[in-house]
Design a protein around this motif. Structure first.
Motif, PDB file in Angstrom:
ATOM      1  N   ALA A  17     158.231  43.273  -0.064  1.00 41.53           N
ATOM      2  CA  ALA A  17     158.786  43.768   1.558  1.00 41.53           C
ATOM      3  C   ALA A  17     158.588  42.951   2.848  1.00 41.53           C
ATOM      4  N   ILE A  18     157.198  43.131   3.442  1.00 41.57           N
ATOM      5  CA  ILE A  18     157.180  42.365   4.255  1.00 41.57           C
ATOM      6  C   ILE A  18     157.184  40.764   4.150  1.00 41.57           C
ATOM      7  N   PHE A  19     156.456  40.435   3.187  1.00 42.18           N
ATOM      8  CA  PHE A  19     156.592  39.215   3.124  1.00 42.18           C
ATOM      9  C   PHE A  19     158.348  38.902   3.048  1.00 42.18           C
ATOM     10  N   TYR A  20     159.040  39.040   2.708  1.00 43.61           N
ATOM     11  CA  TYR A  20     160.489  39.109   2.492  1.00 43.61           C
ATOM     12  C   TYR A  20     160.670  38.400   4.174  1.00 43.61           C
ATOM     13  N   PHE A  21     160.085  39.720   4.582  1.00 44.00           N
ATOM     14  CA  PHE A  21     161.138  39.917   6.446  1.00 44.00           C
ATOM     15  C   PHE A  21     160.593  39.116   7.293  1.00 44.00           C
ATOM     16  N   LEU A  22     159.014  38.572   7.263  1.00 41.98           N
ATOM     17  CA  LEU A  22     158.313  37.836   7.832  1.00 41.98           C
ATOM     18  C   LEU A  22     158.078  36.793   8.137  1.00 41.98           C
ATOM     19  N   LEU A  23     158.638  35.912   5.620  1.00 43.11           N
ATOM     20  CA  LEU A  23     158.412  34.701   6.042  1.00 43.11           C
ATOM     21  C   LEU A  23     159.949  34.233   5.299  1.00 43.11           C
ATOM     22  N   ILE A  24     160.098  35.022   4.494  1.00 44.99           N
ATOM     23  CA  ILE A  24     161.629  34.304   3.772  1.00 44.99           C
ATOM     24  C   ILE A  24     162.928  34.049   4.599  1.00 44.99           C
ATOM     25  N   LEU A  25     162.794  35.632   4.850  1.00 45.37           N
ATOM     26  CA  LEU A  25     163.998  35.358   5.296  1.00 45.37           C
ATOM     27  C   LEU A  25     164.509  34.636   6.799  1.00 45.37           C
ATOM     28  N   PRO A  26     163.471  34.586   7.617  1.00 46.78           N
ATOM     29  CA  PRO A  26     163.388  34.023   8.619  1.00 46.78           C
ATOM     30  C   PRO A  26     164.184  32.045   8.665  1.00 46.78           C
ATOM     31  N   GLN A  27     162.819  31.793   7.417  1.00 41.17           N
ATOM     32  CA  GLN A  27     162.862  30.773   7.108  1.00 41.17           C
ATOM     33  C   GLN A  27     164.844  30.498   6.534  1.00 41.17           C
ATOM     34  N   GLN A  28     165.091  31.566   5.696  1.00 39.22           N
ATOM     35  CA  GLN A  28     166.732  31.258   5.363  1.00 39.22           C
ATOM     36  C   GLN A  28     167.703  30.867   6.664  1.00 39.22           C
ATOM     37  N   LYS A  29     167.080  31.847   7.418  1.00 43.72           N
ATOM     38  CA  LYS A  29     168.243  31.541   8.949  1.00 43.72           C
ATOM     39  C   LYS A  29     167.699  30.109   9.449  1.00 43.72           C
ATOM     40  N   ARG A  30     166.561  30.244   9.923  1.00 45.96           N
ATOM     41  CA  ARG A  30     166.592  28.380  10.045  1.00 45.96           C
ATOM     42  C   ARG A  30     167.047  27.635   9.306  1.00 45.96           C
ATOM     43  N   ASP A  31     167.343  27.709   7.658  1.00 53.43           N
ATOM     44  CA  ASP A  31     167.638  26.106   7.382  1.00 53.43           C
ATOM     45  C   ASP A  31     169.141  26.336   7.417  1.00 53.43           C
ATOM     46  N   LYS A  32     169.774  27.234   7.105  1.00 50.18           N
ATOM     47  CA  LYS A  32     171.609  27.374   7.803  1.00 50.18           C
ATOM     48  C   LYS A  32     171.911  27.064   9.451  1.00 50.18           C
ATOM     49  N   LYS A  33     170.901  27.445   9.952  1.00 45.24           N
ATOM     50  CA  LYS A  33     171.499  26.997  11.692  1.00 45.24           C
ATOM     51  C   LYS A  33     171.408  25.184  10.690  1.00 45.24           C
ATOM     52  N   GLU A  34     170.710  25.028  10.622  1.00 41.70           N
ATOM     53  CA  GLU A  34     170.297  23.496  10.105  1.00 41.70           C
ATOM     54  C   GLU A  34     170.797  23.097   9.621  1.00 41.70           C
ATOM     55  N   ARG A  35     171.821  23.450   8.262  1.00 43.71           N
ATOM     56  CA  ARG A  35     173.271  23.117   7.663  1.00 43.71           C
ATOM     57  C   ARG A  35     174.181  23.247   8.409  1.00 43.71           C
ATOM     58  N   ALA A  36     174.328  24.022   9.434  1.00 47.53           N
ATOM     59  CA  ALA A  36     175.560  23.975  10.026  1.00 47.53           C
ATOM     60  C   ALA A  36     175.708  22.929  10.904  1.00 47.53           C
ATOM     61  N   MET A  37     174.648  22.235  11.489  1.00 46.45           N
ATOM     62  CA  MET A  37     174.162  21.077  12.712  1.00 46.45           C
ATOM     63  C   MET A  37     174.643  20.581  12.331  1.00 46.45           C
ATOM     64  N   LYS A  75     171.267  -0.761  15.260  1.00 47.09           N
ATOM     65  CA  LYS A  75     171.589   0.153  14.173  1.00 47.09           C
ATOM     66  C   LYS A  75     171.122  -0.222  12.752  1.00 47.09           C
ATOM     67  N   LEU A  76     170.587   1.804  12.886  1.00 45.52           N
ATOM     68  CA  LEU A  76     169.961   1.942  11.981  1.00 45.52           C
ATOM     69  C   LEU A  76     170.367   2.543  10.600  1.00 45.52           C
ATOM     70  N   LYS A  77     170.127   2.544   9.744  1.00 44.32           N
ATOM     71  CA  LYS A  77     170.986   3.864   8.740  1.00 44.32           C
ATOM     72  C   LYS A  77     170.338   4.440   8.045  1.00 44.32           C
ATOM     73  N   ILE A  78     170.235   5.844   8.658  1.00 42.73           N
ATOM     74  CA  ILE A  78     169.306   7.118   8.437  1.00 42.73           C
ATOM     75  C   ILE A  78     169.878   8.142   7.728  1.00 42.73           C
ATOM     76  N   ALA A  79     168.770   9.184   7.048  1.00 40.60           N
ATOM     77  CA  ALA A  79     170.080  10.242   5.961  1.00 40.60           C
ATOM     78  C   ALA A  79     169.961  11.220   7.172  1.00 40.60           C
ATOM     79  N   LYS A  80     171.201  12.133   6.456  1.00 35.18           N
ATOM     80  CA  LYS A  80     171.749  13.162   7.080  1.00 35.18           C
ATOM     81  C   LYS A  80     170.123  13.978   7.500  1.00 35.18           C
ATOM     82  N   TRP A  81     169.755  14.417   6.669  1.00 32.05           N
ATOM     83  CA  TRP A  81     168.606  15.240   6.237  1.00 32.05           C
ATOM     84  C   TRP A  81     167.580  15.100   7.901  1.00 32.05           C
TER      85      TRP A  81
END
Length: 94
Positions: A17-37, A75-81
């Motif tokens: 539970a500690i690993f989930y709340f301190l490591l996994i959950l914040p990373q999922q929030k950052r990934d979601k924010k990056e995908r939206a951007m 002009k440069l062609k780059i990947a979205k990520w």
């Protein structure tokens, strides 16, 4: 003996539970924010890539973006990520 097994299982559950709340959950929030951007990118936006290149978006295709860089308008062609962040949105300029 059975109590020590229960405590051991309890400690393992607490650690997970500690690993989930301190490591996994914040990373999922950052990934979601990056995908939206990335989904909100539009031609005319000024961006900074993850490699440190500033540019203005000219064209967006499926998984690639064409940007214009520098005074020579290269002009440069780059990947979205590879887009790190949006500096100035095209909507803000209006």
């Amino acid at each position: 003996m059975p109590n020590s097994t229960i405590y051991l299982i309890g400690e393992i559950v607490v650690m997970i539970a500690i690993f989930y709340f301190l490591l996994i959950l914040p990373q999922q929030k950052r990934d979601k924010k990056e995908r939206a951007m990335i989904e909100a990118l539009k031609p005319g936006d000024e961006i900074l890539t993850k490699s440190g290149i500033y540019g203005k978006i000219l064209n967006i295709k499926d998984e690639s973006i064409t940007i214009e860089v520098g005074a020579d308008r290269v002009k440069l062609k780059i990947a979205k990520w590879s887009v790190g962040k949006v500096i100035n949105s095209a909507e803000e300029k209006k």
